[in-house]
Design a protein around this motif. Structure first.
Motif, short mmCIF file in Angstrom:
data_model
loop_
_atom_site.label_atom_id
_atom_site.label_comp_id
_atom_site.label_asym_id
_atom_site.label_seq_id
_atom_site.Cartn_x
_atom_site.Cartn_y
_atom_site.Cartn_z
N THR A 17 0.81 -1.21 0.00
CA THR A 17 0.00 0.00 0.00
C THR A 17 0.85 1.26 0.00
OG1 THR A 17 -1.80 -1.15 1.14
CG2 THR A 17 -1.80 1.25 1.24
N ALA A 18 1.90 1.30 0.82
CA ALA A 18 2.75 2.50 0.90
C ALA A 18 3.45 2.76 -0.43
CB ALA A 18 3.78 2.34 2.01
N VAL A 19 3.92 1.71 -1.10
CA VAL A 19 4.57 1.85 -2.40
C VAL A 19 3.59 2.38 -3.43
CG1 VAL A 19 5.69 0.58 -4.28
CG2 VAL A 19 6.26 0.04 -1.90
N THR A 20 2.40 1.83 -3.43
CA THR A 20 1.37 2.29 -4.37
C THR A 20 1.00 3.75 -4.12
OG1 THR A 20 0.48 0.04 -4.55
CG2 THR A 20 -0.98 1.83 -5.21
N CYS A 21 0.94 4.14 -2.87
CA CYS A 21 0.61 5.55 -2.55
C CYS A 21 1.70 6.50 -3.06
CB CYS A 21 0.40 5.71 -1.05
SG CYS A 21 -1.17 5.02 -0.46
N ASP A 22 2.96 6.05 -3.06
CA ASP A 22 4.02 6.89 -3.62
C ASP A 22 3.76 7.15 -5.10
OD1 ASP A 22 5.38 7.07 -1.23
OD2 ASP A 22 6.81 5.47 -1.70
N LEU A 23 3.33 6.12 -5.83
CA LEU A 23 2.98 6.30 -7.24
C LEU A 23 1.81 7.27 -7.38
CD1 LEU A 23 2.76 5.71 -10.28
CD2 LEU A 23 1.48 3.63 -9.70
N LEU A 24 0.79 7.09 -6.57
CA LEU A 24 -0.40 7.95 -6.67
C LEU A 24 -0.07 9.40 -6.35
CD1 LEU A 24 -3.06 5.56 -5.08
CD2 LEU A 24 -2.48 5.86 -7.50
N ASP A 25 0.85 9.62 -5.41
CA ASP A 25 1.29 10.98 -5.12
C ASP A 25 1.93 11.62 -6.35
OD1 ASP A 25 0.43 10.91 -2.48
OD2 ASP A 25 2.39 10.33 -1.68
N SER A 26 2.78 10.86 -7.05
CA SER A 26 3.44 11.42 -8.23
C SER A 26 2.43 11.65 -9.36
CB SER A 26 4.57 10.49 -8.71
OG SER A 26 4.07 9.29 -9.29
N LEU A 27 1.44 10.78 -9.48
CA LEU A 27 0.41 10.98 -10.50
C LEU A 27 -0.41 12.22 -10.23
CD1 LEU A 27 -0.94 7.35 -11.07
CD2 LEU A 27 0.12 8.82 -12.79
N THR A 28 -0.70 12.48 -8.96
CA THR A 28 -1.49 13.65 -8.60
C THR A 28 -0.82 14.93 -9.09
OG1 THR A 28 -2.37 12.52 -6.65
CG2 THR A 28 -2.49 14.92 -6.67
N VAL A 29 0.51 14.97 -9.02
CA VAL A 29 1.26 16.13 -9.50
C VAL A 29 1.34 16.13 -11.02
CG1 VAL A 29 3.50 17.28 -9.50
CG2 VAL A 29 2.59 16.30 -7.38
N SER A 30 1.60 14.96 -11.60
CA SER A 30 1.91 14.87 -13.02
C SER A 30 0.72 15.17 -13.92
CB SER A 30 2.46 13.49 -13.35
OG SER A 30 2.67 13.34 -14.72
N VAL A 31 -0.46 14.70 -13.55
CA VAL A 31 -1.59 14.76 -14.48
C VAL A 31 -2.40 16.05 -14.37
CG1 VAL A 31 -1.78 12.25 -14.60
CG2 VAL A 31 -3.12 13.50 -12.90
N THR A 32 -1.86 17.03 -13.69
CA THR A 32 -2.56 18.32 -13.62
C THR A 32 -2.71 18.94 -15.01
OG1 THR A 32 -0.44 19.37 -13.12
CG2 THR A 32 -1.88 18.84 -11.25
N CYS A 33 -1.78 18.61 -15.92
CA CYS A 33 -1.87 19.14 -17.29
C CYS A 33 -2.60 18.19 -18.22
CB CYS A 33 -0.47 19.43 -17.84
SG CYS A 33 0.57 17.97 -17.96
N TYR A 34 -3.10 17.09 -17.66
CA TYR A 34 -3.88 16.13 -18.46
C TYR A 34 -4.97 15.57 -17.55
CZ TYR A 34 -4.78 12.85 -22.24
OH TYR A 34 -5.36 12.18 -23.29
N SER A 35 -6.09 16.24 -17.56
CA SER A 35 -7.13 15.93 -16.57
C SER A 35 -8.17 14.93 -17.07
CB SER A 35 -7.85 17.21 -16.14
OG SER A 35 -8.41 17.87 -17.27
N HIS A 36 -8.12 14.59 -18.36
CA HIS A 36 -9.16 13.72 -18.94
C HIS A 36 -8.77 12.25 -18.70
CE1 HIS A 36 -12.83 13.33 -21.04
NE2 HIS A 36 -12.33 12.87 -22.18
N ILE A 37 -8.78 11.86 -17.42
CA ILE A 37 -8.30 10.53 -17.05
C ILE A 37 -9.18 9.93 -15.95
CG2 ILE A 37 -5.88 11.05 -17.57
CD1 ILE A 37 -5.52 11.30 -14.46
N GLU A 38 -9.00 8.64 -15.76
CA GLU A 38 -9.43 7.96 -14.55
C GLU A 38 -8.24 7.15 -14.05
OE1 GLU A 38 -12.50 5.04 -15.14
OE2 GLU A 38 -11.44 4.04 -16.78
N ILE A 39 -8.14 7.00 -12.74
CA ILE A 39 -7.07 6.20 -12.16
C ILE A 39 -7.70 5.01 -11.45
CG2 ILE A 39 -5.12 6.15 -10.55
CD1 ILE A 39 -4.81 9.16 -10.97
N ILE A 40 -7.23 3.82 -11.80
CA ILE A 40 -7.76 2.58 -11.23
C ILE A 40 -6.64 1.83 -10.53
CG2 ILE A 40 -8.78 0.34 -11.76
CD1 ILE A 40 -10.09 1.63 -14.21
N VAL A 41 -6.87 1.48 -9.26
CA VAL A 41 -5.95 0.62 -8.52
C VAL A 41 -6.63 -0.73 -8.35
CG1 VAL A 41 -4.72 0.22 -6.36
CG2 VAL A 41 -4.86 2.54 -7.31
#
Length: 295
Positions: A17-41
């Motif tokens: 879970t902690a490793v996955t949350c690190d990825l999700l943190d980076s995605l939260t920053v990265s996809v601000t310029c591409y908002s037409h998405i869904e994220i599935i875990v």
């Protein structure tokens, strides 16, 4: 680009879970310029579900749970079946993405209608200046694995030529929905290792090509859940390398490859025996036995 295509970003979590949350943190920053998405875990039969943590920290992210561990391909496919995107961005949960990583992949996909998969440049999380993947050679006819271009080299831009390549790295890839519809989903019988190579061959067989996009950068840890010499890993790498050869080698070349892989396997059995590594030796034997049963 006036209208951005909808992209489903899918990652698979298994007891990390902690490793996955690190990825999700980076995605939260990265996809601000591409908002037409869904994220599935996809929570892949974890002992302790990641869903409560993810729902609390990232309420916009969708969690799909499996009661059992379906393997990498099975977990990915569970996400694919419910994803709504025109494209599917598959990320290992032990990755972190650089800002703006997604748009170059989407642009490349839109510019090249013959492309079924786009591959990002992958650098090491531990040594961020060093490359893990910048394209690949074809699958070697004996070893049944490609060479990863740039692997181990310091990234000084020497591999920054976008273009067609032969295989992807499973840690980060964008795949076209139409390619999945034609080639089928990721082959689940591999469970762990080599499933992305088989999938690449299937997608190429369906008439698509693979494209490397160096402007998209993803950082990858690798082997966070398994020891590199664990019996579990030995079993699946041995079994699946032979399975890949059975699937994709033809004619006399098939028998040459299988003979070579059997010799390598029996050599490994001897090495593990003399080194006193009984679990690894058993892993090799079990891999061979699997093929004798599944003819």
């Amino acid at each position: 680009m006036t209208t951005l295509p909808f992209v489903s970003i899918i990652t698979v979590n298994y007891n990390q879970t902690a490793v996955t949350c690190d990825l999700l943190d980076s995605l939260t920053v990265s996809v601000t310029c591409y908002s037409h998405i869904e994220i599935i875990v996809v929570d892949n039969g974890s002992q302790h579900s990641c869903e409560p943590v993810i729902k609390r920290k990232y309420p916009h992210i969708r969690v799909i749970s499996s009661e059992t561990n379906l393997g990498i391909a099975g977990g990915v496919n569970l996400g694919l079946r419910q994803a709504r995107g025109e494209y599917f961005m598959l990320l290992d949960n032990d990755t972190k993405v650089a800002p703006g990583f997604l748009l170059p992949l989407v642009k490349a996909m839109q510019q090249h209608s013959d492309v079924g998969i786009c591959a990002a440049k992958i650098r090491s999380s531990d040594q961020p200046d060093y490359i893990q993947f910048a394209g690949s050679t074809p699958i070697h006819p004996l070893r049944m694995a490609p060479e990863l271009i740039g692997n181990g080299h310091k990234d000084e831009g020497q591999f920054d030529q976008a273009g067609y390549t032969h295989c992807v790295h499973g840690a980060a890839l964008l795949v076209r929905r139409d390619a999945v519809n034609k080639a089928g989903m990721m082959p689940e019988e591999y469970f762990l290792y080599f499933q992305e190579l088989d999938w690449c061959e299937r997608i190429k067989q369906a008439g698509y090509r693979i494209y490397f996009v160096p402007e998209s950068v993803v950082f990858h840890k690798g082997s966070v859940s398994l020891s590199k010499s664990s019996a579990f890993q030995v079993y699946y790498k041995t079994r699946n390398r032979i399975l890949l050869a059975r699937r994709w080698r033809r004619g006399m070349g098939r028998w040459i490859t299988l003979s070579y892989l059997c010799l390598v396997t029996f050599r490994d059995i001897l090495v593990y025996t003399y080194a006193g590594k009984t679990p690894q030796r058993i892993g090799c034997w079990e891999a061979v036995k699997w093929h004798l049963v599944h003819r």
